[in-house]
Write an enzyme that holds these catalytic residues in place. Structure first.
Site, PDB file in Angstrom:
ATOM      1  CE  LYS A 106      -3.371  -2.721  -0.037  1.00  0.00           C
ATOM      2  NZ  LYS A 106      -3.876  -3.073  -1.363  1.00  0.00           N
ATOM      3  CD  GLU A 131      -4.575   6.396   3.466  1.00  0.00           C
ATOM      4  OE1 GLU A 131      -3.864   5.919   2.577  1.00  0.00           O
ATOM      5  OE2 GLU A 131      -5.720   6.016   3.728  1.00  0.00           O
ATOM      6  NE  ARG A 137      -9.260  -8.384  -4.519  1.00  0.00           N
ATOM      7  CZ  ARG A 137     -10.334  -7.726  -4.108  1.00  0.00           C
ATOM      8  NH1 ARG A 137     -11.463  -7.814  -4.793  1.00  0.00           N
ATOM      9  NH2 ARG A 137     -10.334  -6.997  -3.016  1.00  0.00           N
TER      10      ARG A 137
END
Lengths: 563, 478
Positions: B115, B198, B290
């Site tokens: 990430k 974050e 995906r």
């Protein structure tokens, strides 16, 4: 008349792996064997090496069955196999009893020539296999692997060859699986061998650099007796050269090996048709790594190192890490960085970076790598690594072993026991798959609700099978279809209302009151019910108060006699 | 095009993939572990192969899966979602092993799987990011970054995804406590304890863009999905299109999503997730390399079979649509029907499905893997089926979904159906203006009764009476 040299076909073991070991059906392998048998080859190298493991795991074919089938098809030409010394067809040295039994079984099933080989030129690994194969009175070839290591000299090759001959080898095979030997080097090696030894000499050269045919020509001129080839349609980047090419270049000369050209052409045509029938597409050529560029590393490996260093807060050592990774890769002989190999090289490079001495500590995966677990390493160039690999082998060889071969439950056939002893996990998986195929198991069907297991409990003679229930003006008829056995204070009933039969479990709780309490489970939900009061019958109905989950409901009940 | 595809997954997505393959004329192989021996996805494929060990490790052992694929003669593997679908090592092993991986390259998966690295790559592409920190080394660094970013902040796992390994903190004390716990959770779930911070956008919407790309550099987007109905970062209801985005915003987000995909040479299908604040500013959250669970609603409003296109793109075909050809029609909603008890903290509810009746009619789509008599195992994700409703207008879609939920009967296990029925009546939901904190706030208000059918009480009463008569009055006395 003694022929100048003889050709061995290695298509079934060394040919286009993706096609031979993954696509060809058993009948096609048989047919190919039959056709090869007519050509006049010295031998057909068709078993052992990696074919055993690939047959087991990739083709789901019993490797022993494959051998039997080939022997039936190939009646006139000797069969040849590659044995990785005491490692047989696996990745670690096995106990001697297993080696003996394996070789004996292979010989029994028709193997004629055993070529013993070791990727590290380790005599200790090759010795037991050579001795045991000789005891079986079979022809034994022993391999001297050409190494790219600058520290290996001609004297080392000669010493190894001498040792192998002393152990019992009938023939010496010079193997260059990287295809880097130049024709001049081949000439030099063969001449020197022939000067020192009278035993036959085989050349097994891979055509990666497109110089194998020329090298063969040069080799046979100075005395090599046998060469290995692969049929043209099965040639790929990592195998001996095409038989057709070699034979065409010597046809009509004094070096003509007297191959049946028509039969050879028939094999070529068959393989071409077969590939077309399979709609086989050649795999994309492997991107050539420009390993000659100083410090070259593939992008994925660089990313891997970058991340590892970031997590160790050592990004300043990035360039050093790249350099070390290139060195490790070089030491290993630039193997293809497939799958886990990439991470192993990266991890070992970082371990070296943080140690005082290179290879002071080897990671577990690196140890597996140099054992050959991730594929053969034709030549580990670095002597320290080679030494480590040999030490690991020595340790494994000296491990105490069980007194007899391992026998999985339910498996009695000797070949299966051998397979299991070599690769326990893969063998079990294969046996299971084989059993399933044989039983042609149908896909399991969804389970239906279980009917009552025991015979129905006998109801009282006058016990009604039907009840009419009225609640808030709505009347339904409920029919008792079946009642399961009483298990303590629990019983399962099957009741139909309308056309829907439902399964309901009732548990009786003795609450100490005059009237018991019930736990009724319906569609996974459990409810508490209690008959609070039963009033006298009015006409045909009996009013009752039924408490359902603490809520009182008034029902009118009517017996319905149903046959 | 491929000949045979091995579906390396289970449940509804395995069935979805098998269906797409069948329509393309491809043979299919499915895998299952022992605990899944009664699963529906086994019966839908042409072949089914047992993998070990169960219940879950067999679906994760990619070396075994590759071996099985070779045995079965499969030339492609579709990983579905979850399990090994975002395992770059598996994708790499497929590439090396000569079996096509129906998904992007190993490098792309790797780039987006990390990430922190994903944020760096997106920053290089000019994609707007939520202010955040790199991987944290110690508490002091965490505190410094938190001061810089400004509370509230989210502690997130570097290797995380799917909402796992995340923690919201509002002050320094909570940060210090949360850091250790978050590391431990991350280590357990992903094997990597690296975490980063974050900025927590207050009351954001979670809006994601579906993208599709071929190997020749062309990328298009198929519009957005609003996935803001979540509980503990697990999505429950998704809608398409979002009710808050303007056409200009949609276009801007779509372009950014395509740019993100191009940045990493992406191909096949993927989803770029964004957080959108009240002013419709959007920030990159993560990219899922995906097929997603909620791809269904995009299929409904665009008419494009995303799974089929994914297979075609993996086989090397070029994109079949240009951006201008992608049109959106109507509104779609998806409800994830899970075997969970919402009244008991969403506790999983495995067990036998004693009754199953699915809804139907115009605009209803069901992607499921269960049937009457099926034993829902306790080992796997509790998703039973995905129920989708489409309508020309948002109002129509909501009403249709409400009707379908009313018709849907699943008994024997607890499900989220009653919760959704209640939720669809809520005016705040109907307005479409809900945000990601909606569910946490509303869950206590959304009370509902037990699932009941009209004749339940009669069955209960009849069973009790029959039992009593038989037990106490066997000889027929009353």
């Amino acid at each position: 008349m003694k022929l100048p040299f003889r050709v061995t076909d290695a298509s079934l073991r060394d040919g286009l792996e993706d096609f031979v070991l993954k696509r060809m059906h058993p009948e096609e392998v048989t047919r190919l064997g039959t056709l090869l048998d007519r050509v006049g080859f010295y031998s057909i190298d068709c078993w052992g090496g990696s074919t055993f493991y690939h047959a087991l795991t990739g083709l789901a074919e019993d490797p022993w069955e494959r051998l039997k089938r080939l022997r039936r098809a190939i009646r006139h030409t000797p069969l040849q196999m590659v044995v990785r010394g005491q490692m047989l067809v696996g990745f670690k040295p096995y106990q001697k009893e297993l080696v003996r039994k394996f070789l004996a079984k292979a010989a029994n099933l028709g193997m004629d020539i055993f070529r013993v080989y070791d990727q590290l030129n380790d005599l200790a690994n090759m010795r037991p296999a050579i001795i045991m194969a000789k005891e079986l009175r079979k022809e034994v070839e022993a391999t001297v692997l050409y190494s790219r290591s600058p520290s290996v000299t001609m004297a080392d090759y000669l010493r190894l060859a001498e040792d192998l001959i002393n152990v019992g080898a009938d023939t010496i095979c010079i193997n260059d699986s990287l295809g880097t030997m130049t024709p001049e080097q081949v000439a030099s090696l063969v001449t020197t061998f022939k000067w020192h030894f009278h035993q036959s000499l085989r050349l097994h050269l891979h055509d990666s650099q497109r110089q194998a045919v020329e090298a063969y020509m040069v080799g046979v001129r100075v005395g090599a007796e046998r060469v290995d080839t692969v049929m043209g349609p099965l040639v790929w980047s990592d195998c001996p050269p095409a038989a057709e090419q070699l034979v065409a270049s010597v046809a009509g000369t004094v070096f003509d090996p007297q191959i049946n050209l028509a039969a050879l052409e028939a094999v070529t045509e068959y393989l071409q048709d077969l590939k077309a029938a399979h709609r086989y597409q050649e795999p994309a050529p492997r991107k050539t790594e420009d390993t000659s560029v100083e410090g070259y590393l593939p992008g994925l490996l660089k990313d891997y190192l970058r991340e590892e260093l970031r997590s160790r807060q050592a990004r300043d050592r990035l360039q050093a890490a790249f350099k070390e990774a290139h060195r490790v890769w070089q030491d290993l002989g630039f193997p293809p960085l497939k799958g886990k190999v990439l991470e192993i090289v990266g991890d070992q490079a970082l371990t070296n970076l943080w140690s005082d001495q290179r290879y002071e500590k080897l990671t577990e995966d690196m140890q597996d790598l140099i054992r050959g677990r991730y594929g053969s390493l034709y030549s580990i160039v670095d002597e320290t690594l080679r030494h480590h690999a040999l030490m690991l082998r020595e340790k494994e060889r000296n491990l105490p072993w069980e007194g007899r071969l391992r026998q999985p439950p339910g498996i009695t056939q000797e070949e299966d026991i051998l397979t299991y002893s070599l690769f326990p996990d893969e063998a079990l998986h294969f046996f299971q798959h084989r059993d399933r195929k044989q039983a042609a198991a149908a896909a399991p069907k969804p389970t239906a609700p279980k009917p009552p297991a025991a015979p129905m409990t006998r109801l009282g003679q006058n016990m009604p099978r039907g009840l009419g229930l009225t609640l808030k003006g709505e009347e339904v008829g409920a029919r008792l279809e079946a009642i399961g056995p009483l298990r303590g204070n629990k019983q399962t009933l099957f009741i139909t209302i309308g056309d829907m039969t439902e399964e309901i479990e009732v548990t009786f709780l003795d609450s100490g009151d005059a009237r018991p309490e019930y736990l009724v489970t319906f569609h996974g939900e459990t409810h508490r019910l209690k008959i609070r009061k039963v009033f006298p019958k009015e006409e045909e109905y009996t009013p009752i108060f039924l408490e359902v989950d603490d809520k009182l409901e008034e029902f009118l009940i009517k017996h319905l006699h149903i046959d | 095009m491929f000949k045979k595809v091995l579906v390396a997954n289970r449940g509804e997505i395995a069935i979805r993939i098998i269906r797409a393959c069948k329509e393309l004329g491809l043979k299919t192989v499915s895998i299952y572990t022992e605990q899944d021996a009664n699963a529906l996805h086994i019966t839908k494929a042409d072949e089914a192969i047992l993998v070990k060990p169960g219940p879950i490790a067999g679906y994760l052992d990619y070396e075994q899966i590759l071996r099985v694929a070779r045995w079965a003669g499969a030339d492609a593997i579709h990983p579905g979602y979850g399990f090994i679908s975002e395992n770059w090592r598996f994708a790499h092993a497929c590439e090396e092993g000569g079996i096509a991986f129906i998904g992007p390259s190993a490098q792309a998966i790797r780039a987006m799987g990390n990430k922190i690295r994903a944020r760096e790559v997106m920053a290089e592409a000019g994609v707007p990011l939520v202010p955040g920190s790199p991987a944290l080394q110690d508490e002091k660094e965490a505190l410094d970054w938190a001061a810089q970013i400004g509370y509230p902040v989210m502690i997130k796992a570097k290797a995380g995804g799917g909402g796992k390994g995340m923690r919201l903190v509002h002050n320094d004390d909570q940060l210090c406590q949360g850091l250790a716990i978050a590391r431990a959770e991350a280590k357990k779930a992903f094997g990597d304890e690296a975490v980063y911070l974050e900025k927590f956008i207050v009351h954001p919407k979670h809006i994601e863009m579906q993208i599709m790309a071929d190997r020749y550099g062309r990328v298009i987007h198929l519009g957005e999905r609003d996935c803001s109905i979540q509980r503990r970062h697990q999505k429950l209801i998704e809608i398409a299109p979002s009710l808050v985005l303007t056409p200009e915003k949609r276009q801007a987000m779509g372009e950014i999503a395509c740019k993100a995909a191009q940045q990493i040479d992406y191909h096949t299908v993927g989803t770029v997730e964004f957080l959108v604040d009240r002013d419709l500013n959007f920030y990159f959250l993560e990219m899922n390399t995906r097929i997603q669970v909620e791809h269904t609603i995009t299929e409904i409003i665009t008419g494009i079979d995303i799974v089929q296109e994914q297979i075609r793109l993996a086989a090397g075909e070029p994109l079949r649509f240009r951006q201008e050809e992608v049109k959106f029609w109507g509104h779609a909603i998806q409800c994830r029907i899970n075997a969970e008890d919402p009244r008991n903290n969403f506790f999983p509810s495995p067990g036998r499905i004693t009754k199953y009746q699915s809804p139907g009619g115009i605009g209803i789509r069901i992607d499921g893997c269960v049937f009457g008599g099926y034993e829902v195992p306790p080992y796997f994700d509790p998703l039973l089926t995905k129920l989708c409703a489409w309508g020309l207008t948002w109002e129509e879609a909501v009403n249709r979904m409400a009707r379908a939920l009313d018709e849907y009967i699943i008994r024997g296990v607890k499900t989220t159906i009653p919760l959704y029925k209640k939720l669809l009546q809520d005016p705040e939901f109907r307005s479409g203006r809900y945000t990601t904190e909606y569910m946490e706030r509303k869950i206590t208000e959304l009370t509902y009764e037990d699932v009941k059918e009209p004749y339940d009480i009669f069955y209960l009463a009849a069973a009790t009476l029959f039992f009593e008569m038989n037990f106490f009055y066997k000889d027929g006395q009353e």
